[in-house]
Write a protein that holds these residues in place. Structure first.
Motif, PDB file in Angstrom:
ATOM      1  N   VAL A   5     -10.618  68.554  80.688  1.00  0.00           N
ATOM      2  CA  VAL A   5     -11.880  68.630  81.422  1.00  0.00           C
ATOM      3  C   VAL A   5     -11.799  69.666  82.533  1.00  0.00           C
ATOM      4  O   VAL A   5     -12.751  70.415  82.786  1.00  0.00           O
ATOM      5  CB  VAL A   5     -12.258  67.236  81.977  1.00  0.00           C
ATOM      6  CG1 VAL A   5     -13.253  67.346  83.125  1.00  0.00           C
ATOM      7  CG2 VAL A   5     -12.835  66.369  80.860  1.00  0.00           C
ATOM      8  N   SER A   6     -10.665  69.721  83.206  1.00  0.00           N
ATOM      9  CA  SER A   6     -10.491  70.721  84.262  1.00  0.00           C
ATOM     10  C   SER A   6     -10.609  72.136  83.708  1.00  0.00           C
ATOM     11  O   SER A   6     -11.230  73.015  84.323  1.00  0.00           O
ATOM     12  CB  SER A   6      -9.129  70.521  84.930  1.00  0.00           C
ATOM     13  OG  SER A   6      -8.918  71.497  85.930  1.00  0.00           O
ATOM     14  N   ILE A   7     -10.052  72.361  82.524  1.00  0.00           N
ATOM     15  CA  ILE A   7     -10.159  73.671  81.868  1.00  0.00           C
ATOM     16  C   ILE A   7     -11.607  73.966  81.511  1.00  0.00           C
ATOM     17  O   ILE A   7     -12.122  75.067  81.760  1.00  0.00           O
ATOM     18  CB  ILE A   7      -9.276  73.708  80.611  1.00  0.00           C
ATOM     19  CG1 ILE A   7      -7.798  73.568  80.996  1.00  0.00           C
ATOM     20  CG2 ILE A   7      -9.500  74.994  79.816  1.00  0.00           C
ATOM     21  CD1 ILE A   7      -6.873  73.340  79.812  1.00  0.00           C
ATOM     22  N   LEU A   8     -12.284  72.995  80.926  1.00  0.00           N
ATOM     23  CA  LEU A   8     -13.674  73.192  80.509  1.00  0.00           C
ATOM     24  C   LEU A   8     -14.584  73.467  81.704  1.00  0.00           C
ATOM     25  O   LEU A   8     -15.467  74.326  81.639  1.00  0.00           O
ATOM     26  CB  LEU A   8     -14.173  71.975  79.737  1.00  0.00           C
ATOM     27  CG  LEU A   8     -13.520  71.715  78.383  1.00  0.00           C
ATOM     28  CD1 LEU A   8     -14.029  70.408  77.789  1.00  0.00           C
ATOM     29  CD2 LEU A   8     -13.775  72.863  77.407  1.00  0.00           C
ATOM     30  N   GLU A   9     -14.381  72.739  82.786  1.00  0.00           N
ATOM     31  CA  GLU A   9     -15.193  72.972  83.983  1.00  0.00           C
ATOM     32  C   GLU A   9     -15.023  74.403  84.477  1.00  0.00           C
ATOM     33  O   GLU A   9     -15.992  75.059  84.872  1.00  0.00           O
ATOM     34  CB  GLU A   9     -14.812  71.984  85.082  1.00  0.00           C
ATOM     35  CG  GLU A   9     -15.312  70.572  84.838  1.00  0.00           C
ATOM     36  CD  GLU A   9     -14.900  69.619  85.940  1.00  0.00           C
ATOM     37  OE1 GLU A   9     -15.775  68.978  86.538  1.00  0.00           O
ATOM     38  OE2 GLU A   9     -13.681  69.514  86.209  1.00  0.00           O
ATOM     39  N   GLY A  10     -13.786  74.894  84.471  1.00  0.00           N
ATOM     40  CA  GLY A  10     -13.546  76.271  84.890  1.00  0.00           C
ATOM     41  C   GLY A  10     -14.237  77.266  83.991  1.00  0.00           C
ATOM     42  O   GLY A  10     -14.852  78.242  84.457  1.00  0.00           O
ATOM     43  N   HIS A  11     -14.173  77.033  82.674  1.00  0.00           N
ATOM     44  CA  HIS A  11     -14.845  77.926  81.716  1.00  0.00           C
ATOM     45  C   HIS A  11     -16.359  77.914  81.928  1.00  0.00           C
ATOM     46  O   HIS A  11     -17.008  78.972  81.909  1.00  0.00           O
ATOM     47  CB  HIS A  11     -14.524  77.485  80.286  1.00  0.00           C
ATOM     48  CG  HIS A  11     -13.153  77.856  79.802  1.00  0.00           C
ATOM     49  ND1 HIS A  11     -12.233  78.503  80.578  1.00  0.00           N
ATOM     50  CD2 HIS A  11     -12.550  77.681  78.587  1.00  0.00           C
ATOM     51  CE1 HIS A  11     -11.122  78.700  79.883  1.00  0.00           C
ATOM     52  NE2 HIS A  11     -11.291  78.215  78.670  1.00  0.00           N
ATOM     53  N   ILE A  12     -16.931  76.732  82.091  1.00  0.00           N
ATOM     54  CA  ILE A  12     -18.389  76.636  82.239  1.00  0.00           C
ATOM     55  C   ILE A  12     -18.837  77.346  83.508  1.00  0.00           C
ATOM     56  O   ILE A  12     -19.855  78.065  83.506  1.00  0.00           O
ATOM     57  CB  ILE A  12     -18.845  75.160  82.233  1.00  0.00           C
ATOM     58  CG1 ILE A  12     -18.654  74.544  80.841  1.00  0.00           C
ATOM     59  CG2 ILE A  12     -20.326  75.047  82.649  1.00  0.00           C
ATOM     60  CD1 ILE A  12     -18.914  73.053  80.783  1.00  0.00           C
TER      61      ILE A  12
END
Length: 439
Positions: free
Chosen positions: A117-124
């Motif tokens: 989730v931390s990775i996805l938040e950064g990507h978004i």
């Protein structure tokens, strides 16, 4: 790296979802459980310290667990056997006390999701920053809106980008609200009652959640709704990326030519050297379709018989990591597209003029309705439409059929006349995007 990995995967998310990392999360669970039980007074502190000291140094390869997983249907049994072989005799009996295999695997999966989730938040957020830049830089460029694959009316290009961006703003909001249900510990013991821990079971559960920096929850081993909610969220993100990809594919067509997907190069053809195929947008669409199909599998995992159902539970083991990888990969490609997309504003204007003014028909009715009843205005515009051909534009035809209106149709029927409240909408969207971006 496999042949397709760079195109259909995300290296950072692959690591987060790897079996090696999953095993590290399993080790984290066992160390945290021992510490929690020592704090509650169920096991000696010396045993918890021994477990902590040994497990923090252990490396277990997925291949070490393969045979045992085949034999037992879960990796936990060979995992625990491996650990007990390396623990001092005084600590062995206190490892995994009161827990069951599903507690380890479910909580490890939550820890994997937390990292993902931390990775996805950064990507978004990176994608939203790029889309914000597009709106602020190129937002006022007129382009044609398309409804049902047909030309509709002129709009500012920024409004199209807003339609890509705003779902991601809401997705970040959804995710924040979802975390309190998703990022929680699982500890239920054999059947969900924590019977082996007697009257201290809930105290251990709370202490374990604190050790792992997760939320507290009643045992949820047959309740897969939070995971399903999360995979549905992944599907929402992926579908929005697919919509963006579909739009870019349309605008990048040779006959349309409004954008080049990646002006830095790429999209080569082995037979046609003139091509710049929009291959990243194709991946956005393809990955969206794949993720949508996988979401149906996760929905089926909710059909749990009794207090544990391996036939449903195991659906998640590959499904959730693959959905995470698909979503992260699509976000990575969308970031590249939004960074290197080249806008052809001259071609956008040419496409607006393609129908010789017919795209201004709605606005013409609006202008005439200020002087005539709406029905009469519509009738006049319809008569003018019938006269439009390659040599006669809608402004010319309106001048001919509405001679008594004394309106300068050439000046009135311009792209900006159709923008309506678009500028206010873009300004609102810009503010909403900035609210979810780091300052």
């Amino acid at each position: 790296m496999s042949m397709y990995a760079a195109y259909l995967s995300d290296e950072e998310m692959e690591r987060a979802c790897s079996e090696e990392q999953f095993i590290r999360h399993m080790l984290t669970f066992e160390m945290a459980l021992a510490n929690a039980e020592a704090k509650v007074g169920i096991i000696p502190h010396s045993a918890a310290q021994a477990i902590q000291a040994k497990l923090s140094q252990i490396t277990i390869n997925p291949s070490d667990l393969a045979e045992g997983t085949l034999k037992n249907g879960i990796p936990t049994i060979p995992f625990l056997s491996n650990l007990k072989e390396q623990l001092p005799a005084a600590a062995k009996d206190f490892l995994h006390l009161g827990a069951t295999s599903q507690d380890v695997l479910d909580t490890a999966q939550v820890l994997m999701i937390k990292e993902a989730v931390s990775i996805l938040e950064g990507h978004i957020r990176k994608l939203l920053y790029n889309l914000l830049t597009l709106v602020e830089r190129d937002g006022q460029i007129p382009c044609i809106a398309r409804t049902r694959w047909q030309q509709a009316t002129p709009i500012p290009f920024g409004l199209k980008v807003v339609n890509w961006a705003m779902p991601f703003v809401r997705d970040l909001e959804r995710l924040q609200e979802m975390k309190k249900r998703l990022l929680v510990v699982q500890l239920g013991g054999a059947s969900g009652s924590l019977a082996a821990l007697e009257h201290k079971g809930y105290q251990v559960l709370e202490a374990l959640a604190n050790e792992l920096h997760l939320g507290v929850s009643l045992p949820w081993h047959t309740q897969r709704d939070s995971f399903t909610e999360f995979t549905n969220w992944l599907t929402l993100v992926s579908a929005t990326l697919g919509k963006m990809g579909e739009d870019v594919l349309l605008m990048a067509q040779t006959e349309v030519g409004e954008v080049i997907e990646n002006a830095q190069g790429g999209g080569k053809s082995s037979a046609m050297p003139h091509k710049n195929n929009p291959v990243l947008s194709e991946a956005l669409v393809g990955l969206s379709k794949a993720t949508t199909n996988l979401s149906a599998l996760q929905m089926q995992s909710m059909l749990q018989a009794g207090e544990r159902d391996g036939t449903s539970w195991m659906l998640e083991w590959r499904n959730i990591p693959q959905m995470l990888i698909n979503t992260a990969t699509a976000l990575k490609h969308a970031i590249t597209v939004s960074t290197h997309m080249q806008i052809n504003k001259e071609r956008m204007l040419e496409n607006i003029n393609l129908t010789n003014g017919l795209v201004y028909a709605e606005q013409a009715v609006s202008f005439l309705s200020r002087q005539l009843p709406k029905s009469e205005a519509s009738s006049l515009v319809n008569k003018a439409i019938e006269l439009v051909n390659k040599d006669k534009s809608l402004p010319d035809a309106l001048t001919e059929v509405a001679t008594d209106r004394k309106m300068n149709w050439q000046e009135l029927l311009q792209p900006e006349a159709c923008f309506g409240s678009s500028r206010e909408m873009m300004a609102t969207a810009i503010n909403r995007i900035k609210e979810v971006l780091p300052t």
